[in-house]
Write a protein that holds these residues in place. Structure first.
Motif, PDB file in Angstrom:
ATOM      1  N   ALA A  82       0.895  -1.168   0.017  1.00 52.19           N
ATOM      2  CA  ALA A  82      -0.157   0.136   0.127  1.00 52.19           C
ATOM      3  C   ALA A  82       0.814   1.197   0.018  1.00 52.19           C
ATOM      4  CB  ALA A  82      -0.639  -0.006   1.208  1.00 52.19           C
ATOM      5  N   ASP A  83       0.396   2.314  -0.544  1.00 48.99           N
ATOM      6  CA  ASP A  83       1.194   3.556  -0.388  1.00 48.99           C
ATOM      7  C   ASP A  83       1.156   4.236   0.909  1.00 48.99           C
ATOM      8  OD1 ASP A  83       1.531   3.078  -3.247  1.00 48.99           O
ATOM      9  OD2 ASP A  83      -0.367   4.162  -3.903  1.00 48.99           O
ATOM     10  N   SER A  84       0.537   3.819   1.949  1.00 52.59           N
ATOM     11  CA  SER A  84       0.288   4.606   3.155  1.00 52.59           C
ATOM     12  C   SER A  84      -0.187   3.814   4.087  1.00 52.59           C
ATOM     13  CB  SER A  84      -0.405   6.033   3.001  1.00 52.59           C
ATOM     14  OG  SER A  84      -1.770   5.835   2.751  1.00 52.59           O
ATOM     15  N   ARG A  85      -0.008   4.252   5.549  1.00 47.91           N
ATOM     16  CA  ARG A  85      -0.633   3.531   6.579  1.00 47.91           C
ATOM     17  C   ARG A  85      -2.224   3.746   6.528  1.00 47.91           C
ATOM     18  NH1 ARG A  85       2.345   2.953  11.612  1.00 47.91           N
ATOM     19  NH2 ARG A  85       4.463   3.163  10.986  1.00 47.91           N
ATOM     20  N   GLU A  86      -2.736   5.022   6.016  1.00 49.54           N
ATOM     21  CA  GLU A  86      -4.006   5.304   5.656  1.00 49.54           C
ATOM     22  C   GLU A  86      -4.683   4.275   4.677  1.00 49.54           C
ATOM     23  OE1 GLU A  86      -1.807   8.234   7.654  1.00 49.54           O
ATOM     24  OE2 GLU A  86      -1.473   7.536   5.597  1.00 49.54           O
ATOM     25  N   GLN A  87      -3.861   4.010   3.621  1.00 54.81           N
ATOM     26  CA  GLN A  87      -4.583   3.256   2.699  1.00 54.81           C
ATOM     27  C   GLN A  87      -4.628   1.844   3.322  1.00 54.81           C
ATOM     28  OE1 GLN A  87      -2.249   2.522  -0.994  1.00 54.81           O
ATOM     29  NE2 GLN A  87      -3.789   2.503  -2.384  1.00 54.81           N
ATOM     30  N   HIS A 109       5.680  -1.842  12.957  1.00 57.87           N
ATOM     31  CA  HIS A 109       7.058  -1.646  13.753  1.00 57.87           C
ATOM     32  C   HIS A 109       7.705  -0.565  13.147  1.00 57.87           C
ATOM     33  CE1 HIS A 109       7.194  -6.268  13.803  1.00 57.87           C
ATOM     34  NE2 HIS A 109       6.486  -6.256  12.877  1.00 57.87           N
ATOM     35  N   GLY A 110       7.067   0.689  13.207  1.00 51.54           N
ATOM     36  CA  GLY A 110       7.426   1.919  12.997  1.00 51.54           C
ATOM     37  C   GLY A 110       7.892   2.329  11.451  1.00 51.54           C
ATOM     38  N   PHE A 111       8.877   1.519  10.811  1.00 53.98           N
ATOM     39  CA  PHE A 111       9.002   1.850   9.554  1.00 53.98           C
ATOM     40  C   PHE A 111       7.944   0.863   8.600  1.00 53.98           C
ATOM     41  CE2 PHE A 111      11.215  -1.961  10.642  1.00 53.98           C
ATOM     42  CZ  PHE A 111      11.267  -2.805   9.626  1.00 53.98           C
ATOM     43  N   MET A 112       7.093  -0.206   9.188  1.00 58.10           N
ATOM     44  CA  MET A 112       6.408  -1.212   8.384  1.00 58.10           C
ATOM     45  C   MET A 112       5.080  -1.129   9.183  1.00 58.10           C
ATOM     46  SD  MET A 112       7.042  -4.855   6.980  1.00 58.10           S
ATOM     47  CE  MET A 112       6.874  -5.618   8.503  1.00 58.10           C
ATOM     48  N   LEU A 127      -2.238  -6.410   4.062  1.00 57.72           N
ATOM     49  CA  LEU A 127      -1.813  -5.103   3.368  1.00 57.72           C
ATOM     50  C   LEU A 127      -0.641  -4.308   3.982  1.00 57.72           C
ATOM     51  CD1 LEU A 127      -3.526  -3.825   1.128  1.00 57.72           C
ATOM     52  CD2 LEU A 127      -4.720  -5.603   2.028  1.00 57.72           C
ATOM     53  N   ILE A 128       0.320  -4.021   3.396  1.00 53.51           N
ATOM     54  CA  ILE A 128       1.614  -3.749   4.097  1.00 53.51           C
ATOM     55  C   ILE A 128       2.059  -2.446   3.500  1.00 53.51           C
ATOM     56  CG2 ILE A 128       3.985  -4.338   4.379  1.00 53.51           C
ATOM     57  CD1 ILE A 128       3.233  -7.216   3.733  1.00 53.51           C
ATOM     58  N   TYR A 129       2.392  -1.393   4.250  1.00 57.62           N
ATOM     59  CA  TYR A 129       3.104  -0.078   4.123  1.00 57.62           C
ATOM     60  C   TYR A 129       4.282  -0.224   4.539  1.00 57.62           C
ATOM     61  CZ  TYR A 129       4.602   4.517   4.216  1.00 57.62           C
ATOM     62  OH  TYR A 129       5.520   5.640   4.172  1.00 57.62           O
ATOM     63  N   MET A 130       5.548  -0.082   3.816  1.00 58.69           N
ATOM     64  CA  MET A 130       6.798  -0.029   4.240  1.00 58.69           C
ATOM     65  C   MET A 130       7.389   1.537   3.967  1.00 58.69           C
ATOM     66  SD  MET A 130       9.949  -2.491   3.830  1.00 58.69           S
ATOM     67  CE  MET A 130       8.757  -3.801   4.208  1.00 58.69           C
ATOM     68  N   GLU A 131       8.064   2.166   4.900  1.00 53.31           N
ATOM     69  CA  GLU A 131       8.527   3.502   4.556  1.00 53.31           C
ATOM     70  C   GLU A 131       9.664   3.447   3.278  1.00 53.31           C
ATOM     71  OE1 GLU A 131       9.654   5.287   8.121  1.00 53.31           O
ATOM     72  OE2 GLU A 131       7.715   5.514   9.130  1.00 53.31           O
ATOM     73  N   HIS A 132       9.519   4.488   2.537  1.00 51.94           N
ATOM     74  CA  HIS A 132      10.739   4.379   1.689  1.00 51.94           C
ATOM     75  C   HIS A 132      11.962   4.429   1.968  1.00 51.94           C
ATOM     76  CE1 HIS A 132       7.617   4.905  -1.449  1.00 51.94           C
ATOM     77  NE2 HIS A 132       7.131   6.082  -0.800  1.00 51.94           N
TER      78      HIS A 132
END
Length: 138
Positions: A82-87, A109-112, A127-132
């Protein structure tokens, strides 16, 4: 050089094709009508990712093995970025509102950040968001 493929087609057995189409439509997924009939549909995740939802009897023509009962056992976890935590929250929220069930507690996990749900047939979706840049740092 290893194996390279530019598309993935995940095949999942479903009990009620129309109910599955309705469920995933409510989440926001679309379907390729060219590959849809009364036995199967092609759900479009992206330009490179597709999920073939196949009525169990039709799915059985592709394997000699028994079909796993996804409500009691796990055959696969389909994880999508996903593109963001919100998504992440938005998509999982839509899945739950459409009749899906929560699978696990959210993981942060902070970054994920990730959340998961089970579809109408019990298949697990995450669904996973991981910081760039998080992958490069790991």
């Amino acid at each position: 050089m290893g194996v390279q493929a530019d598309k993935i087609f995940v095949n999942l057995p479903v009990k009620d094709l129309q109910a599955s189409i309705d469920f995933f439509s409510k989440i926001g997924f679309s379907f390729n009508q060219q590959f849809t009939d009364d036995k199967a549909t092609c759900m479009v995740i992206s330009d490179h990712i597709y999920v073939m939802l196949l009525v169990e009897g039709f799915f059985k023509t592709f394997t000699k093995k028994d079909i796993a009962d996804a409500s009691t056992s796990t055959e696969v976890i389909v994880a999508l970025s996903a593109d963001s935590r919100e998504q992440v929250d938005e998509i999982v929220g839509k899945a739950l509102a459409a009749g899906g069930t929560a699978s696990n507690e959210p993981t942060d996990h902070g970054f994920m950040y990730s959340r998961s749900f089970q579809d109408l047939d019990g298949h697990l979706w995450e669904l996973i968001y991981m910081e760039h840049g998080a992958v490069e740092q790991a």
